[in-house]
Scaffold this active site. Sequence first.
Site, PDB file in Angstrom:
ATOM      1  N   SER A 187       0.794  -1.228   0.000  1.00  0.00           N
ATOM      2  CA  SER A 187       0.000   0.000   0.000  1.00  0.00           C
ATOM      3  C   SER A 187       0.826   1.277   0.000  1.00  0.00           C
ATOM      4  CB  SER A 187      -0.945  -0.004   1.199  1.00  0.00           C
ATOM      5  OG  SER A 187      -0.217  -0.082   2.407  1.00  0.00           O
ATOM      6  N   HIS A 215      -5.841  -4.090   1.502  1.00  0.00           N
ATOM      7  CA  HIS A 215      -5.978  -2.977   0.556  1.00  0.00           C
ATOM      8  C   HIS A 215      -6.495  -3.438  -0.796  1.00  0.00           C
ATOM      9  CE1 HIS A 215      -4.152   0.400   2.808  1.00  0.00           C
ATOM     10  NE2 HIS A 215      -3.482  -0.551   3.433  1.00  0.00           N
ATOM     11  N   LYS A 246     -11.259  -0.771   6.116  1.00  0.00           N
ATOM     12  CA  LYS A 246     -10.853   0.037   4.963  1.00  0.00           C
ATOM     13  C   LYS A 246     -12.014   0.117   3.976  1.00  0.00           C
ATOM     14  CE  LYS A 246      -5.848  -0.534   5.451  1.00  0.00           C
ATOM     15  NZ  LYS A 246      -5.849  -0.924   6.857  1.00  0.00           N
TER      16      LYS A 246
END
Length: 399
Positions: A187, A215, A246
């Site tokens: 990331s 991610h 996330k």
Amino acid sequence: MARKNDILSIFAGTVEEIKEAGLFKGEASIASAQGARVRLEDGREVINMCANNYLGLGDSPRLIEAAKRTYDERGYGMASVRFICGTQDIHKQLEERISRFLGTDDTILYSSCFDANGGLFETLLGPEDAVISDELNHASIIDGVRLCKAKRLRYKNNDMEDLENRLKDADALGARIKLIATDGVFSMDGIICNLKGVCDLADRYNALVMVDDSHAVGFVGKHGRGTPEYNGVEGRVDIITGTLGKALGGASGGYTSGRKEIIDLLRQRSRPYLFSNTLAPAIVGASLELFDMLEESTALRDQLEDTTAYYRKQLTDNGFDIIPGTHPCVPVMLYDEKLAGEFARRMMEKGVYVVAFSFPVVPKGKARIRTQVCASHTREDIDFIVKCFIEVRQEMGLA
């Protein structure tokens, strides 16, 4: 013997050294819900370009309503770990939904993905085993590996030749179990792992594959099922860890999903699972609603993909140094720590919330502004952000 005040002065001195080096990480207080735009404590509204809120669901009315409904139906908290009295029916339902979405045998919930990674390696591996880890893996993988007694080998980022050499080294050491550990998306750079290459080598050398897909799940791959789908290796990855904090609503919570035999053992021996309170019911209820949304439509991930491509092109066309790729993590490289900090400060003054990333989050000399696109950013937002980048570059004499 040092007195307490002398000891505290050592810590204070270290913080001052961090500030002098341009590495100090401050915090800006947000006085609104998370979103493409946020209101700061001082009343300013800014475009948020540094959240992991990839699908723009941090302020989703549908998820908020699901969370409220769960408060009424299941209460505020469980006040217990799972094996005592911390398991509700909805916890089991969410584990089943995650497994179905990812195409795995079973799933175990944790309070965070950091805990999922922290409780993984020491449960599965002993001194007679080996873990082979990508050099750019997330801190939670690194810390999890440190907790186990297995032999530790590290390979160059996404380098399949070096990975193969480390697998050969593990065999030479007589490793009983070989486990390859990698991020699905690195990331800090927005680089997607070559999971096809990893799985091919794992098959050749009889190794297990573990991927932290925090991610990626929700938006990477045609249906948002993460880097295994993106790389065409669904069913070949043995362990997938991830987060609900996330793209999947942005609250908190994590999971490990994979082979039944592995999940069964984690339920019995994984310390963060056994000794931490279970995930709050409201997060579970909202997460169940979230997976309904993902299975109903890919519109949000499609919008994110389109906006990301537009943003990357605008930055490249205007001469900014970015790491090539397709992921919505887009680092604008500045390299110098103090320069990056000043650049971020000026961007904030113009109405764009970005943060300078510097050591120890990234290697020394690799400071950057890591920008992150979300599905609720508009093209007008992107145009404004790029305009601000150009203006700050000119103001700082970097053009």
